[in-house]
Write a protein that holds these residues in place. Sequence first.
Motif, PDB file in Angstrom:
ATOM      1  N   PRO A  93      12.230   2.383  -8.976  1.00 16.96           N
ATOM      2  CA  PRO A  93      12.455   0.989  -8.566  1.00 16.96           C
ATOM      3  C   PRO A  93      12.561   0.790  -7.067  1.00 16.96           C
ATOM      4  N   HIS A  94      12.877   1.839  -6.318  1.00 18.56           N
ATOM      5  CA  HIS A  94      12.976   1.689  -4.868  1.00 18.56           C
ATOM      6  C   HIS A  94      11.615   1.851  -4.176  1.00 18.56           C
ATOM      7  N   LEU A  95      10.587   2.128  -4.959  1.00 17.81           N
ATOM      8  CA  LEU A  95       9.256   2.345  -4.384  1.00 17.81           C
ATOM      9  C   LEU A  95       8.247   1.299  -4.841  1.00 17.81           C
ATOM     10  N   THR A  96       8.731   0.144  -5.233  1.00 21.42           N
ATOM     11  CA  THR A  96       7.816  -0.859  -5.774  1.00 21.42           C
ATOM     12  C   THR A  96       6.900  -1.479  -4.715  1.00 21.42           C
ATOM     13  N   GLN A  97       7.168  -1.222  -3.447  1.00 20.08           N
ATOM     14  CA  GLN A  97       6.261  -1.694  -2.397  1.00 20.08           C
ATOM     15  C   GLN A  97       5.387  -0.557  -1.855  1.00 20.08           C
ATOM     16  N   ALA A  98       5.524   0.631  -2.448  1.00 17.04           N
ATOM     17  CA  ALA A  98       4.797   1.789  -1.930  1.00 17.04           C
ATOM     18  C   ALA A  98       3.288   1.628  -2.030  1.00 17.04           C
ATOM     19  N   HIS A  99       2.824   0.846  -3.007  1.00 19.18           N
ATOM     20  CA  HIS A  99       1.386   0.664  -3.159  1.00 19.18           C
ATOM     21  C   HIS A  99       0.770  -0.071  -1.971  1.00 19.18           C
ATOM     22  N   ARG A 100       1.603  -0.695  -1.157  1.00 19.08           N
ATOM     23  CA  ARG A 100       1.100  -1.413   0.018  1.00 19.08           C
ATOM     24  C   ARG A 100       0.882  -0.489   1.221  1.00 19.08           C
ATOM     25  N   LEU A 101       1.418   0.711   1.139  1.00 24.65           N
ATOM     26  CA  LEU A 101       1.418   1.575   2.319  1.00 24.65           C
ATOM     27  C   LEU A 101       0.019   2.019   2.723  1.00 24.65           C
ATOM     28  N   ARG A 102      -0.824   2.313   1.762  1.00 24.44           N
ATOM     29  CA  ARG A 102      -2.129   2.876   2.103  1.00 24.44           C
ATOM     30  C   ARG A 102      -2.934   1.942   3.003  1.00 24.44           C
ATOM     31  N   ALA A 136       2.062   7.868   5.025  1.00 23.79           N
ATOM     32  CA  ALA A 136       1.796   6.609   4.331  1.00 23.79           C
ATOM     33  C   ALA A 136       0.616   6.684   3.377  1.00 23.79           C
ATOM     34  N   SER A 137      -0.368   7.505   3.675  1.00 21.83           N
ATOM     35  CA  SER A 137      -1.571   7.540   2.849  1.00 21.83           C
ATOM     36  C   SER A 137      -1.378   8.320   1.556  1.00 21.83           C
ATOM     37  N   GLY A 138      -0.199   8.898   1.361  1.00 21.35           N
ATOM     38  CA  GLY A 138       0.018   9.722   0.182  1.00 21.35           C
ATOM     39  C   GLY A 138       0.449   8.975  -1.058  1.00 21.35           C
ATOM     40  N   PHE A 139       0.590   7.672  -0.968  1.00 21.11           N
ATOM     41  CA  PHE A 139       1.050   6.891  -2.110  1.00 21.11           C
ATOM     42  C   PHE A 139      -0.130   6.250  -2.843  1.00 21.11           C
ATOM     43  N   ALA A 140       0.057   6.060  -4.160  1.00 21.29           N
ATOM     44  CA  ALA A 140      -0.979   5.434  -4.981  1.00 21.29           C
ATOM     45  C   ALA A 140      -1.073   3.946  -4.682  1.00 21.29           C
ATOM     46  N   ASP A 141      -2.268   3.394  -4.884  1.00 23.83           N
ATOM     47  CA  ASP A 141      -2.476   1.973  -4.638  1.00 23.83           C
ATOM     48  C   ASP A 141      -1.943   1.091  -5.776  1.00 23.83           C
ATOM     49  N   ASP A 142      -1.779   1.662  -6.944  1.00 23.28           N
ATOM     50  CA  ASP A 142      -1.411   0.906  -8.135  1.00 23.28           C
ATOM     51  C   ASP A 142       0.101   0.754  -8.238  1.00 23.28           C
ATOM     52  N   ASP A 186      -1.977   0.062   5.241  1.00 23.03           N
ATOM     53  CA  ASP A 186      -1.448   0.013   6.608  1.00 23.03           C
ATOM     54  C   ASP A 186      -1.043   1.406   7.076  1.00 23.03           C
ATOM     55  N   ALA A 187      -1.709   2.409   6.498  1.00 21.90           N
ATOM     56  CA  ALA A 187      -1.285   3.795   6.705  1.00 21.90           C
ATOM     57  C   ALA A 187      -1.330   4.222   8.168  1.00 21.90           C
ATOM     58  N   ALA A 188      -2.386   3.849   8.888  1.00 22.48           N
ATOM     59  CA  ALA A 188      -2.534   4.306  10.273  1.00 22.48           C
ATOM     60  C   ALA A 188      -1.372   3.820  11.141  1.00 22.48           C
ATOM     61  N   ARG A 189      -1.011   2.549  10.983  1.00 20.90           N
ATOM     62  CA  ARG A 189       0.094   2.016  11.791  1.00 20.90           C
ATOM     63  C   ARG A 189       1.418   2.659  11.405  1.00 20.90           C
ATOM     64  N   ILE A 190       1.646   2.819  10.101  1.00 25.39           N
ATOM     65  CA  ILE A 190       2.905   3.419   9.653  1.00 25.39           C
ATOM     66  C   ILE A 190       3.036   4.848  10.155  1.00 25.39           C
ATOM     67  N   ASP A 191       1.963   5.612  10.037  1.00 28.46           N
ATOM     68  CA  ASP A 191       2.019   6.997  10.492  1.00 28.46           C
ATOM     69  C   ASP A 191       2.235   7.078  11.999  1.00 28.46           C
ATOM     70  N   GLN A 192       1.563   6.212  12.758  1.00 32.72           N
ATOM     71  CA  GLN A 192       1.748   6.215  14.208  1.00 32.72           C
ATOM     72  C   GLN A 192       3.172   5.819  14.579  1.00 32.72           C
ATOM     73  N   ASP A 193       3.690   4.776  13.927  1.00 34.29           N
ATOM     74  CA  ASP A 193       5.055   4.333  14.222  1.00 34.29           C
ATOM     75  C   ASP A 193       6.082   5.381  13.810  1.00 34.29           C
ATOM     76  N   SER A 194       5.830   6.067  12.719  1.00 37.67           N
ATOM     77  CA  SER A 194       6.751   7.116  12.269  1.00 37.67           C
ATOM     78  C   SER A 194       6.778   8.270  13.268  1.00 37.67           C
ATOM     79  N   PHE A 195       5.587   8.634  13.752  1.00 40.19           N
ATOM     80  CA  PHE A 195       5.530   9.682  14.773  1.00 40.19           C
ATOM     81  C   PHE A 195       6.292   9.263  16.022  1.00 40.19           C
ATOM     82  N   GLU A 196       6.074   8.028  16.456  1.00 40.26           N
ATOM     83  CA  GLU A 196       6.731   7.543  17.669  1.00 40.26           C
ATOM     84  C   GLU A 196       8.245   7.506  17.486  1.00 40.26           C
ATOM     85  N   LEU A 197       8.705   7.116  16.309  1.00 42.30           N
ATOM     86  CA  LEU A 197      10.139   7.116  16.020  1.00 42.30           C
ATOM     87  C   LEU A 197      10.708   8.524  16.117  1.00 42.30           C
TER      88      LEU A 197
END
Length: 211
Positions: free
Chosen positions: A168-177, A153-159, A179-190
């Motif tokens: 066009p499918h990544l227009t919410q990617a700037h939000r990932l950083r 999750a932390s690999g995406f730009a904030d802008d 919430d990166a810790a939760r996304i990475d933890q949930d991805s690992f758990e998945l």
Amino acid sequence: MPRPRTPLLSRERIRDVALELIDDHGLSALSMRRLADALGVQAASLYTHYATKDDVLDAVANKLIAEVDTSGFELGWRQGLLTWARSYHAALTAHPNAAPIIASGTQRRDEFLAMANAVHGGLVGAGWPARRATEISGAVKYLVIGAASTPFASGFADDVQVYLDRYPHLTQAHRLRSDAARIDQDSFELGLRALVRGLEPGPGASASSVP
């Protein structure tokens, strides 16, 4: 009693300061000279305790792996894998710069060997063939080290403008950083749960019949 002019050294202190340097500056920044400077001693003093830098790295690896919990195998192989993987992941995510040391393998590191022995014994004791037990252990290791060393999750730009026109499918990617810790933890758990579920055919299954 007056304080000694030279700070007292021990294998544990040298190891712990080495880990601090790795945490703060990365693995490539660690040298015996820099470690000695951080400890306030001459580099030659370190060699009384560790013959080489690789020996220091082995001690760091053993310290991290000592935090990994393999006791879950007492409750069954599935719980064993889940407990092992989660604690393994936690130990590495606390020190991500040290992940390459762990990735380099068991070698002659005592804590590594004890961990590998417990995991392999837990799987074989539950009925998995030795070859499949080795493959399962490897799959979990790949998942853990990959998750700890390459956060997603932390690999995406904030802008958001980076993505609007061309992706066009990544227009919410700037939000990932944010919430990166939760996304990475949930991805690992998945990934972990999917891996363990994929082993559902159970102990005793042949290598060819287990997905």
